[in-house]
Structures are given as C-alpha cells and as structure tokens.
Design a protein around this motif. Structure first.
Motif, PDB file in Angstrom:
ATOM      1  N   LYS A 234       0.830  -1.212   0.000  1.00  0.00           N
ATOM      2  CA  LYS A 234       0.000   0.000   0.000  1.00  0.00           C
ATOM      3  C   LYS A 234       0.860   1.256   0.000  1.00  0.00           C
ATOM      4  O   LYS A 234       0.498   2.267  -0.588  1.00  0.00           O
ATOM      5  N   THR A 235       1.974   1.206   0.663  1.00  0.00           N
ATOM      6  CA  THR A 235       2.747   2.430   0.877  1.00  0.00           C
ATOM      7  C   THR A 235       3.739   2.730  -0.250  1.00  0.00           C
ATOM      8  O   THR A 235       4.226   3.846  -0.365  1.00  0.00           O
ATOM      9  N   LYS A 445      -4.165   1.135  -4.707  1.00  0.00           N
ATOM     10  CA  LYS A 445      -4.880   2.423  -4.847  1.00  0.00           C
ATOM     11  C   LYS A 445      -5.129   3.044  -3.472  1.00  0.00           C
ATOM     12  O   LYS A 445      -5.448   4.227  -3.369  1.00  0.00           O
ATOM     13  N   LYS A 446      -5.010   2.209  -2.426  1.00  0.00           N
ATOM     14  CA  LYS A 446      -5.281   2.722  -1.080  1.00  0.00           C
ATOM     15  C   LYS A 446      -4.047   3.419  -0.523  1.00  0.00           C
ATOM     16  O   LYS A 446      -2.915   3.055  -0.882  1.00  0.00           O
ATOM     17  N   PRO A 447      -4.241   4.377   0.360  1.00  0.00           N
ATOM     18  CA  PRO A 447      -3.070   5.024   0.948  1.00  0.00           C
ATOM     19  C   PRO A 447      -2.421   4.130   2.002  1.00  0.00           C
ATOM     20  O   PRO A 447      -3.116   3.444   2.751  1.00  0.00           O
ATOM     21  N   GLY A 448      -1.102   4.149   2.028  1.00  0.00           N
ATOM     22  CA  GLY A 448      -0.373   3.439   3.073  1.00  0.00           C
ATOM     23  C   GLY A 448      -0.042   4.385   4.211  1.00  0.00           C
ATOM     24  O   GLY A 448      -0.434   5.559   4.195  1.00  0.00           O
ATOM     25  N   ILE A 449       0.694   3.870   5.161  1.00  0.00           N
ATOM     26  CA  ILE A 449       1.045   4.661   6.354  1.00  0.00           C
ATOM     27  C   ILE A 449       1.720   5.975   5.968  1.00  0.00           C
ATOM     28  O   ILE A 449       1.381   7.043   6.472  1.00  0.00           O
ATOM     29  N   ILE A 450       2.672   5.892   5.034  1.00  0.00           N
ATOM     30  CA  ILE A 450       3.442   7.090   4.676  1.00  0.00           C
ATOM     31  C   ILE A 450       2.521   8.143   4.060  1.00  0.00           C
ATOM     32  O   ILE A 450       2.579   9.326   4.402  1.00  0.00           O
ATOM     33  N   MET A 452      -0.672   8.458   4.488  1.00  0.00           N
ATOM     34  CA  MET A 452      -1.611   9.003   5.482  1.00  0.00           C
ATOM     35  C   MET A 452      -0.925  10.054   6.355  1.00  0.00           C
ATOM     36  O   MET A 452      -1.499  11.095   6.654  1.00  0.00           O
ATOM     37  N   LEU A 453       0.313   9.769   6.715  1.00  0.00           N
ATOM     38  CA  LEU A 453       1.053  10.750   7.529  1.00  0.00           C
ATOM     39  C   LEU A 453       1.261  12.039   6.737  1.00  0.00           C
ATOM     40  O   LEU A 453       1.099  13.136   7.257  1.00  0.00           O
ATOM     41  N   LYS A 454       1.606  11.859   5.451  1.00  0.00           N
ATOM     42  CA  LYS A 454       1.866  13.046   4.635  1.00  0.00           C
ATOM     43  C   LYS A 454       0.594  13.873   4.453  1.00  0.00           C
ATOM     44  O   LYS A 454       0.605  15.088   4.583  1.00  0.00           O
ATOM     45  N   ARG A 455      -0.514  13.145   4.138  1.00  0.00           N
ATOM     46  CA  ARG A 455      -1.782  13.854   3.932  1.00  0.00           C
ATOM     47  C   ARG A 455      -2.177  14.630   5.171  1.00  0.00           C
ATOM     48  O   ARG A 455      -2.723  15.723   5.096  1.00  0.00           O
TER      49      ARG A 455
END
Ligand code: GLY
Ligand code: MN
Ligand code: MN
Length: 459
Positions: A234-235, A445-450, A452-455
């Motif tokens: 995902k990431t 297509k899904k957001p990974g941890i990185i 999500m943190l960036k967003r």
C-alpha cells in the motif's frame, strides 16, 4: 560487548553460580523435555554435548543458537547442554550473575530456581563441565556433538559451513577450524577412549518436523509478516527510496513483537533483478519499475519467508502481468498439489498437469526460465536445516518460491509463501497477501502509512 559482570556484594554467591533459563521462553518446559527425549531415543548408546552460543564481543544483541534454543529455550551465553541417551537425563551447565541476567532481560526467577523453570533434571555452574565430562568419559563410550556450524541470528548452518571453510579452514593464510571442529578435536584429544560422533543430522531430523506448539508460533509469525507485507504494497510509490521500505518493514514487524528480521530485506528493482538476494536498498524507485521484496520476521526465533512482486506505480504493464501471472500460477498449482506421501518430482509433474489443464502454454519463455517451487525448509533458520525432503510429511514447513528473471528487461518476479504440510494437504501459513493482479492493483490504490502521515501533514 563481553557480557561478564562482577558479582555484586548484595547477591548471594550460591545463587550467582547456579544458572538460569530463558527470559521469555516460547514453549512449556514439557515441550522442551519432549524434544530432548526424542534426541535421547536417537542416541541410546551415548551422550550428546550441545554447545550454546558464546558471549559477544560486539554491540549486537545476544541470541542463543538455534539447536540450543530448540532443546532448552535457555538464552544464557556460554552454556552447554548434555543430553544423556544412556541415563535418559539432561544436564545444563551455565553461569550468569544476577546483574548479567538483568542486563540480558533474563528473569530472576530463572536465575533462582533454574531446575523448576527449565525442567532440566540437573543444572550446574558452567565451570563444572570439565569435571563432568571427565566422569562421563569414564562411563560412556560415545560422545555425540554437532559437527556442523551453530546457527546464530540470521545464519543458516549449511551455508555458514561453506563460507567458513572457504574463509578459514581451507584458506592458506588462515587455517582455523570451525568452532565445532575445534571442539571435536579437543574431545578426541582429551578423551581418546571415547568415540566422537556427529549428531547434526539427528537434530536436523527432529527440527524438520514441527510440533503443534511450533506451528502455532509460526502461524503467529506469519500473521505479523502478512500484515507488514500488505502495508508495504500500500505504501510503495515512485519517488521513494528502497531503504525507506526496508526500514518501514522492520518497524512494522517489530511493532507486532518480532525480535528481528529473519534475514536482511531483499529488495530488487531495475537492474538488480538478476541478483536475487540484492539488499543494498540504494535505488530510488521510479515509475515503471517492477519490485521484488523478500523479507520476513524472526518471531521468538522462528522465521517466516515471504516474497511479494509488484509494479511500483500500482499498475502492471502487459509484459509484467503475463510473467507475474505465470509465476503465480505455478505457485498456486504447487499449493493445490502438496500433500504427505508425494516426492517433489511427483509434485512437479502434477503442477505441470494443472497448468496445462488451465490452458497455459508451457513452451513460453517465462515457464522455461521459471525456477522453484519447493525452495528450502523454514523454521529456526530461514534456510532451515535438513536439505530437502525425499517425501513430504506432515509437520514439514518450507518456502514455496517460484521465480523468473529477465535481466534485459529489468524484470524479475518471485512469489513466495511459507507452507506447512498437514495430514491431508498443505496450509499456506502466509495466506492473505494479495496475489492476483487485480487484488494487488486494488490494494495499491489505497493510501499506506506514509501517505496518510503526509496527507495529515504529520510527517
Ligand atoms: N529469503 C531468502 C530466500 O528466499 O532464499
Ligand atoms: Mn525469501
Ligand atoms: Mn526462500
């Protein structure tokens, strides 16, 4: 760093000389006793002397070697275990101070009542070993010990032997023996009346077949690994460095309780595909790259081996898709076929039949170049002891790992799971990883941890 400590004045000397056991033993003492009993059955005519891992001279964490941890769970440095097949008892020789135990994270309960905790019939200070062996040498005609190298964290015995032989034993400017060869030499010199025999193979025969308790640990390790691999997919984005992915995986599995990686994270992309164990993590991932990540955790000394292969940008090209799907089809067919009683040759034949029934053209270059299926046993070592099976048996755990590499196309594919042979088939311990092209593309297509943190502008 050498882990020897001065005995503090507050500590009772008697307790300090008596030794202890594992801080966080993964199994009951009955499980360890059963393993020792199985070795005793194999050596009714002699006594096995199992060397524990020595204290370290570096700032690496101390880990016990795999055979010693298999028979005892004891993590005290410099210990020696005697498994006596004649008298059907075991004796542990080890010494650690209370302060040393605290430093190593070994419970003081184990320091204070070692016999109760370990279930080992007798426990003596390490210093008693010479006297004990002298007495044994008068009573026993055969000493068994492992002639093959001990496996420390991330080591595999057979490979280690080959490398030590090249670097030391057969190097004209070195010539040192392996630790085990030196021990055998000393035993023979000091006890000329005793026959010294190798018991590596006997131990390997035990380790090849995993007990229900070991399988439970492997299942837990597998769940940790699968969760981390899904997050990796995902990431992943173009513009990331391979070292970011390597660091993330280590974080993800340690967060779930893994004590280490089972082996360095193998990350191959671009021109590095032909080097199937490339681990420098030095490429910047780019749009169009195809990525192979082969990494797994060590959880309570048990290893998991998984490889995922996918496009960095989350969308397979037609060529990536056809090679990947062929490799995955071989993998899936293997999982349909594996069951007790079959030889690997019979498995390969059945896999071929399945692929033909599914309409695959086996003359295609990716089938001709495909290597693998069964790769190696997995257990306390990632390339676990024992070589390969003549026939599959329940309790065997191994990596199924077909792979296919096209260096001229900067393309390599490897699909790998850790598989258990059950009573009537097999279980994919590492099931749950998206393996079809559709599943992988949907996941990516899904957001990974990185992301999500960036967003969230948190990192
Ligand atoms: N993880 C190493 C291998 O699969 O050979
Ligand atoms: Mn692997
Ligand atoms: Mn493997």
């Amino acid at each position: 760093m050498t882990k020897r400590f001065r005995i503090g004045s507050l500590v009772v000397l008697g307790i300090l000389l008596v030794c202890s056991s594992l801080s966080a033993s993964m199994f009951t003492k009955e499980e360890y006793a059963a393993r020792r009993a199985r070795l005793m059955e194999k050596i009714p005519d002699g006594v096995a002397i199992i060397l524990g891992a020595k204290s370290l001279v570096s700032y690496y964490e101390y880990y016990q070697n795999n055979d010693f941890v298999y028979f005892t769970g004891v993590e005290i440095p410099d210990a020696i275990l005697v498994i006596d097949g004649i008298r059907r008892e075991s004796v542990l020789f080890s010494t650690i101070t209370e302060r040393g135990a605290r430093n190593e994270g070994i419970s003081l309960d184990y320091v204070r009542k070692p016999k109760q905790v370990t279930g080992i019939e007798r426990v003596y200070p390490r210093e008693y070993i010479s006297t004990y062996l002298s007495r044994l040498g008068e009573m026993s005609q055969i000493f068994y010990t492992s002639f093959k190298p001990e496996e420390l964290m991330r080591e595999c015995s057979q490979e280690k032997l080959r490398i030590i032989q090249r670097n030391m034993v057969f190097d004209g400017w070195d010539g040192r023996l392996t630790r085990e060869q030196q021990f055998v030499k000393l035993l023979r010199e000091r006890f000329p009346q005793v026959e010294v025999r190798d018991c590596s193979q006997k131990i390997w025969e035990l380790r090849i077949i995993k007990s229900p308790a070991e399988i439970e640990i492997l299942r837990k390790a597998a769940r940790i690994a699968v969760k981390a691999h899904i997050e990796m997919m995902k990431t992943t984005r173009s513009g990331m460095h391979e070292y970011e992915l390597a660091a993330l995986y280590e974080y993800l599995v340690k967060k779930e309780g893994a004590q280490n990686l089972a082996y360095y994270a193998i990350i191959c992309s671009g021109e590095n595909h032909p080097y199937l164990h490339y681990y420098k993590h030095d490429r910047l991932l780019q749009d169009g790259d195809f990525l192979v990540i082969d990494v797994g955790p060590d959880f309570g000394y048990y290893d998991i081996d998984i490889t995922i292969s996918y496009p960095v940008n989350g969308k397979f090209t037609p060529r990536q898709k056809e090679v990947y799907e062929a490799c995955n089809a071989v993998h899936e067919a293997c999982l349909q076929v594996y069951k007790p009683g079959l030889t690997l040759k019979q498995c390969r034949q059945k896999v071929q039949e399945i692929l033909e029934e599914q309409g695959y053209d086996l003359t295609k270059n990716y089938f001709k170049r495909m290597r693998g299926g069964f790769g190696h046993y997995v257990g306390l070592a990632v390339h676990d002891v024992g070589g390969g099976p003549t026939v599959l048996k329940p309790g065997m755990v191994f990596a199924n790992e077909p792979l296919c590499v096209f260096p001229a196309e900067n393309l390599g594919v490897r699909v790998e799971d850790t598989i258990l042979i059950t009573e009537d088939g097999c279980e994919n311990l590492t099931a749950g990883i998206p393996r079809t092209v559709e599943e992988i593309e949907a996941l990516m297509k899904k957001p990974g941890i990185i992301q999500m943190l960036k967003r969230a502008r948190l990192y």
